[in-house]
Design a protein around this motif. Structure first.
Motif, PDB file in Angstrom:
ATOM      1  N   THR A   1       0.789  -1.225   0.000  1.00 25.67           N
ATOM      2  CA  THR A   1       0.000   0.000   0.000  1.00 25.67           C
ATOM      3  C   THR A   1       0.822   1.277   0.000  1.00 25.67           C
ATOM      4  O   THR A   1       0.272   2.365  -0.011  1.00 25.67           O
ATOM      5  N   ALA A   2       2.150   1.151   0.007  1.00 30.65           N
ATOM      6  CA  ALA A   2       2.978   2.358  -0.040  1.00 30.65           C
ATOM      7  C   ALA A   2       2.718   3.122  -1.324  1.00 30.65           C
ATOM      8  O   ALA A   2       2.852   4.336  -1.384  1.00 30.65           O
ATOM      9  N   SER A   3       2.332   2.416  -2.368  1.00 28.51           N
ATOM     10  CA  SER A   3       1.919   3.032  -3.620  1.00 28.51           C
ATOM     11  C   SER A   3       0.713   2.231  -4.101  1.00 28.51           C
ATOM     12  O   SER A   3      -0.065   1.739  -3.310  1.00 28.51           O
ATOM     13  N   LEU A   4       0.538   2.089  -5.368  1.00 29.58           N
ATOM     14  CA  LEU A   4      -0.526   1.253  -5.916  1.00 29.58           C
ATOM     15  C   LEU A   4      -1.905   1.538  -5.328  1.00 29.58           C
ATOM     16  O   LEU A   4      -2.695   0.650  -5.073  1.00 29.58           O
ATOM     17  N   ALA A   5      -2.199   2.793  -5.085  1.00 28.14           N
ATOM     18  CA  ALA A   5      -3.532   3.178  -4.652  1.00 28.14           C
ATOM     19  C   ALA A   5      -3.845   4.549  -5.230  1.00 28.14           C
ATOM     20  O   ALA A   5      -2.942   5.375  -5.380  1.00 28.14           O
ATOM     21  N   PRO A   6      -5.091   4.827  -5.568  1.00 27.49           N
ATOM     22  CA  PRO A   6      -5.434   6.157  -6.049  1.00 27.49           C
ATOM     23  C   PRO A   6      -5.019   7.212  -5.044  1.00 27.49           C
ATOM     24  O   PRO A   6      -5.102   6.987  -3.831  1.00 27.49           O
ATOM     25  N   PRO A   7      -4.520   8.369  -5.484  1.00 27.09           N
ATOM     26  CA  PRO A   7      -4.039   9.404  -4.567  1.00 27.09           C
ATOM     27  C   PRO A   7      -5.058   9.720  -3.479  1.00 27.09           C
ATOM     28  O   PRO A   7      -6.239   9.924  -3.746  1.00 27.09           O
ATOM     29  N   GLY A   8      -4.601   9.720  -2.253  1.00 23.96           N
ATOM     30  CA  GLY A   8      -5.450  10.076  -1.132  1.00 23.96           C
ATOM     31  C   GLY A   8      -6.379   8.984  -0.654  1.00 23.96           C
ATOM     32  O   GLY A   8      -7.135   9.170   0.283  1.00 23.96           O
ATOM     33  N   ASP A   9      -6.345   7.818  -1.314  1.00 28.98           N
ATOM     34  CA  ASP A   9      -7.252   6.738  -0.930  1.00 28.98           C
ATOM     35  C   ASP A   9      -6.505   5.708  -0.095  1.00 28.98           C
ATOM     36  O   ASP A   9      -5.817   4.851  -0.611  1.00 28.98           O
ATOM     37  N   ALA A  10      -6.641   5.811   1.210  1.00 30.82           N
ATOM     38  CA  ALA A  10      -5.971   4.872   2.106  1.00 30.82           C
ATOM     39  C   ALA A  10      -6.969   3.907   2.731  1.00 30.82           C
ATOM     40  O   ALA A  10      -6.654   3.198   3.668  1.00 30.82           O
ATOM     41  N   ALA A  11      -8.197   3.885   2.190  1.00 28.35           N
ATOM     42  CA  ALA A  11      -9.226   3.032   2.763  1.00 28.35           C
ATOM     43  C   ALA A  11      -8.876   1.568   2.568  1.00 28.35           C
ATOM     44  O   ALA A  11      -8.327   1.180   1.539  1.00 28.35           O
ATOM     45  N   PRO A  12      -9.196   0.722   3.549  1.00 28.25           N
ATOM     46  CA  PRO A  12      -8.955  -0.716   3.389  1.00 28.25           C
ATOM     47  C   PRO A  12      -9.900  -1.285   2.337  1.00 28.25           C
ATOM     48  O   PRO A  12     -10.968  -0.727   2.072  1.00 28.25           O
ATOM     49  N   VAL A  13      -9.500  -2.390   1.751  1.00 28.58           N
ATOM     50  CA  VAL A  13     -10.346  -3.047   0.764  1.00 28.58           C
ATOM     51  C   VAL A  13     -10.897  -4.334   1.379  1.00 28.58           C
ATOM     52  O   VAL A  13     -10.320  -4.882   2.320  1.00 28.58           O
ATOM     53  N   PRO A  14     -12.012  -4.839   0.868  1.00 34.63           N
ATOM     54  CA  PRO A  14     -12.529  -6.119   1.367  1.00 34.63           C
ATOM     55  C   PRO A  14     -11.620  -7.252   0.903  1.00 34.63           C
ATOM     56  O   PRO A  14     -10.747  -7.047   0.051  1.00 34.63           O
ATOM     57  N   PRO A  15     -11.781  -8.450   1.436  1.00 37.99           N
ATOM     58  CA  PRO A  15     -10.902  -9.551   1.040  1.00 37.99           C
ATOM     59  C   PRO A  15     -10.915  -9.808  -0.464  1.00 37.99           C
ATOM     60  O   PRO A  15     -11.977  -9.908  -1.084  1.00 37.99           O
ATOM     61  N   LEU A  16      -9.724  -9.907  -1.033  1.00 39.27           N
ATOM     62  CA  LEU A  16      -9.555 -10.188  -2.454  1.00 39.27           C
ATOM     63  C   LEU A  16      -8.683 -11.427  -2.595  1.00 39.27           C
ATOM     64  O   LEU A  16      -7.616 -11.522  -1.989  1.00 39.27           O
TER      65      LEU A  16
ATOM     66  N   ALA B   1      16.368 -11.224 -12.893  1.00 41.27           N
ATOM     67  CA  ALA B   1      15.975 -12.486 -13.526  1.00 41.27           C
ATOM     68  C   ALA B   1      15.082 -13.323 -12.626  1.00 41.27           C
ATOM     69  O   ALA B   1      14.490 -14.307 -13.080  1.00 41.27           O
ATOM     70  N   ALA B   2      14.974 -12.959 -11.349  1.00 40.78           N
ATOM     71  CA  ALA B   2      14.188 -13.752 -10.402  1.00 40.78           C
ATOM     72  C   ALA B   2      12.752 -13.261 -10.256  1.00 40.78           C
ATOM     73  O   ALA B   2      11.949 -13.885  -9.565  1.00 40.78           O
ATOM     74  N   ALA B   3      12.416 -12.151 -10.905  1.00 41.97           N
ATOM     75  CA  ALA B   3      11.066 -11.604 -10.786  1.00 41.97           C
ATOM     76  C   ALA B   3      10.045 -12.583 -11.355  1.00 41.97           C
ATOM     77  O   ALA B   3      10.297 -13.247 -12.360  1.00 41.97           O
ATOM     78  N   GLN B   4       8.897 -12.685 -10.715  1.00 41.96           N
ATOM     79  CA  GLN B   4       7.849 -13.615 -11.116  1.00 41.96           C
ATOM     80  C   GLN B   4       6.495 -13.050 -10.700  1.00 41.96           C
ATOM     81  O   GLN B   4       6.434 -12.096  -9.914  1.00 41.96           O
ATOM     82  N   PRO B   5       5.397 -13.607 -11.202  1.00 41.52           N
ATOM     83  CA  PRO B   5       4.074 -13.092 -10.795  1.00 41.52           C
ATOM     84  C   PRO B   5       3.700 -13.588  -9.396  1.00 41.52           C
ATOM     85  O   PRO B   5       2.738 -14.333  -9.201  1.00 41.52           O
ATOM     86  N   ALA B   6       4.483 -13.193  -8.418  1.00 43.65           N
ATOM     87  CA  ALA B   6       4.338 -13.686  -7.049  1.00 43.65           C
ATOM     88  C   ALA B   6       3.053 -13.176  -6.396  1.00 43.65           C
ATOM     89  O   ALA B   6       2.440 -12.203  -6.850  1.00 43.65           O
ATOM     90  N   GLY B   7       2.669 -13.844  -5.305  1.00 44.18           N
ATOM     91  CA  GLY B   7       1.412 -13.529  -4.650  1.00 44.18           C
ATOM     92  C   GLY B   7       1.269 -12.082  -4.229  1.00 44.18           C
ATOM     93  O   GLY B   7       0.215 -11.463  -4.428  1.00 44.18           O
ATOM     94  N   ALA B   8       2.316 -11.509  -3.644  1.00 47.52           N
ATOM     95  CA  ALA B   8       2.226 -10.124  -3.186  1.00 47.52           C
ATOM     96  C   ALA B   8       2.044  -9.159  -4.346  1.00 47.52           C
ATOM     97  O   ALA B   8       1.360  -8.138  -4.220  1.00 47.52           O
ATOM     98  N   ALA B   9       2.649  -9.475  -5.488  1.00 47.70           N
ATOM     99  CA  ALA B   9       2.475  -8.639  -6.672  1.00 47.70           C
ATOM    100  C   ALA B   9       1.053  -8.743  -7.200  1.00 47.70           C
ATOM    101  O   ALA B   9       0.437  -7.744  -7.578  1.00 47.70           O
ATOM    102  N   LEU B  10       0.508  -9.958  -7.228  1.00 46.53           N
ATOM    103  CA  LEU B  10      -0.874 -10.144  -7.663  1.00 46.53           C
ATOM    104  C   LEU B  10      -1.827  -9.374  -6.744  1.00 46.53           C
ATOM    105  O   LEU B  10      -2.770  -8.718  -7.213  1.00 46.53           O
ATOM    106  N   ALA B  11      -1.577  -9.453  -5.443  1.00 44.73           N
ATOM    107  CA  ALA B  11      -2.437  -8.761  -4.481  1.00 44.73           C
ATOM    108  C   ALA B  11      -2.385  -7.257  -4.676  1.00 44.73           C
ATOM    109  O   ALA B  11      -3.414  -6.566  -4.604  1.00 44.73           O
ATOM    110  N   ALA B  12      -1.202  -6.727  -4.919  1.00 44.67           N
ATOM    111  CA  ALA B  12      -1.063  -5.285  -5.119  1.00 44.67           C
ATOM    112  C   ALA B  12      -1.838  -4.827  -6.346  1.00 44.67           C
ATOM    113  O   ALA B  12      -2.522  -3.799  -6.328  1.00 44.67           O
ATOM    114  N   LEU B  13      -1.718  -5.575  -7.445  1.00 44.99           N
ATOM    115  CA  LEU B  13      -2.430  -5.205  -8.670  1.00 44.99           C
ATOM    116  C   LEU B  13      -3.936  -5.405  -8.518  1.00 44.99           C
ATOM    117  O   LEU B  13      -4.732  -4.619  -9.052  1.00 44.99           O
ATOM    118  N   ALA B  14      -4.334  -6.442  -7.784  1.00 50.64           N
ATOM    119  CA  ALA B  14      -5.759  -6.650  -7.531  1.00 50.64           C
ATOM    120  C   ALA B  14      -6.326  -5.493  -6.709  1.00 50.64           C
ATOM    121  O   ALA B  14      -7.436  -4.999  -6.979  1.00 50.64           O
TER     122      ALA B  14
END
Length: 272
Positions: free
Chosen positions: A10-25, A220-233
C-alpha cells in the motif's frame, strides 16, 4: 504459506489520497511453472507458491482453501477473484481462468483480470523496494521491460511505465524470437534499459555477448508472485476495474503450442 505486511503493497498502488482498506480479495496465477496465490485482507496479505504444470489443477483449490483458513476468512467474505490472464502456458492460463470464473460465479462476486507480465514487473518493483536505501525505490517515469520465457526459443515481452504510484502499459504483450532483444538493445548505452523476468536466466548463455554489458536494473528472479498479484488486484479494485466473471478470458499471444519432430531435431542440431 507466508504473510506479507500491507505496507509492502500500500505504499503506492492506490489512487491518490485513498488509504481506505479493501474487502478480502483472492488472487491466483498459473501462467508459469509455479502456482501463485494471494489473499488480501484488511489485516495482511497471505501468499503461497506451489509447483505448477500438471499438478496445478489438482492443487489449486485445496491450496486456496488452506489460504483462507490461515487468514481466518470465509468464502462469503471474498469480494472479488483476481486472476492472472497471461500471457503464459496454455494449460496454466485455462486452469486459472476456469477456476477463477467458477469461484466468482459461485460466490456471486466480480472478477479482476491481471496482466501476468505486469505482475512480474510489480514483483521486481517490490523486491527492489525491499532495499534499505532511497536509491532502491523506483523513480517516477521508469520504463521496465518484462521478458518471460515462452519456450521453443521464444519469449513473451511487454513494457510498463511506473508513473504516479502505479503501472501503465506501454508495449502490449507480444511473442518475440530469442534474438529480438539483442537486435534491439545490443550496444545500447549502459544502464539505459531495465529488464526483468525469467528469460534473463533462461537465455543467459545465448545473450552473454550483450546482456552483461547493458548493465542497469536487471532482475531475472522476478515472477508473478502472490504479493504482486495482491497489489495489482488492490489497485484494480480501488480503480473500479472489477468485471463480470464471464468476461475473464486468457490472453493468448501465440497460436502454435508445440514444435514438430523435425523442428525439435533442427533445434537440437543447432544447439537450441
Amino acid at each position: 504459506m507466508s504473510v506479507v505486511p500491507l505496507s509492502a503493497l500500500t505504499a503506492s498502488l492506490a489512487p491518490p489520497g485513498d488509504a481506505a482498506p479493501v474487502p478480502p480479495l483472492l488472487a491466483m496465477d498459473t501462467a508459469t511453472e509455479q502456482v501463485h496465490l494471494a489473499l488480501l485482507t484488511e489485516a495482511a496479505c497471505h501468499v503461497q507458491a506451489l509447483p505448477g504444470g500438471a499438478q496445478a489443477s489438482a492443487a489449486l483449490l485445496p491450496a486456496t482453501e488452506a489460504l483462507l483458513a490461515q487468514a481466518g476468512c470465509a468464502w462469503p467474505q471474498v469480494a472479488a477473484i483476481a486472476c492472472g490472464v497471461g500471457p503464459g502456458a496454455f494449460t496454466g492460463l485455462r486452469t486459472a481462468c476456469a477456476v477463477a470464473q467458477g469461484l466468482a460465479l459461485g460466490l456471486g462476486c466480480p472478477a479482476i483480470p491481471i496482466d501476468t507480465l505486469m505482475a512480474v514487473a510489480e514483483d521486481a518493483r517490490q523486491r527492489r523496494a525491499a532495499g534499505t536505501t532511497a536509491a532502491d525505490t523506483l523513480a517516477d517515469g521508469t520504463l521496465v521491460w518484462v521478458l518471460q520465457d515462452a519456450r521453443m526459443g521464444e519469449l513473451y515481452a511487454a513494457s510498463y511505465r511506473w508513473q504516479a504510484g502505479g503501472w501503465q502499459a506501454v508495449d502490449a504483450p507480444a511473442l518475440w524470437p530469442k534474438d529480438e532483444p539483442a537486435r534491439r538493445w545490443a550496444g545500447a548505452p549502459v544502464g539505459s534499459v531495465a529488464l526483468v523476468g525469467n528469460a534473463l536466466a533462461v537465455y543467459a548463455e545465448a545473450w552473454a555477448a550483450w546482456l552483461p554489458a547493458l548493465g542497469g536494473w536487471q532482475d531475472a528472479a522476478a515472477q508473478p508472485a502472490g504479493a504482486a498479484l495482491a497489489a495489482l488486484a488492490r489497485q484494480a479494485w480501488l480503480s473500479g476495474q472489477a468485471t463480470d466473471p464471464a468476461l475473464l478470458l486468457p490472453r493468448y499471444v501465440r497460436d502454435k503450442v508445440a514444435q514438430t519432430t523435425e523442428e525439435r531435431m533442427q533445434a537440437r542440431q543447432a544447439g537450441g
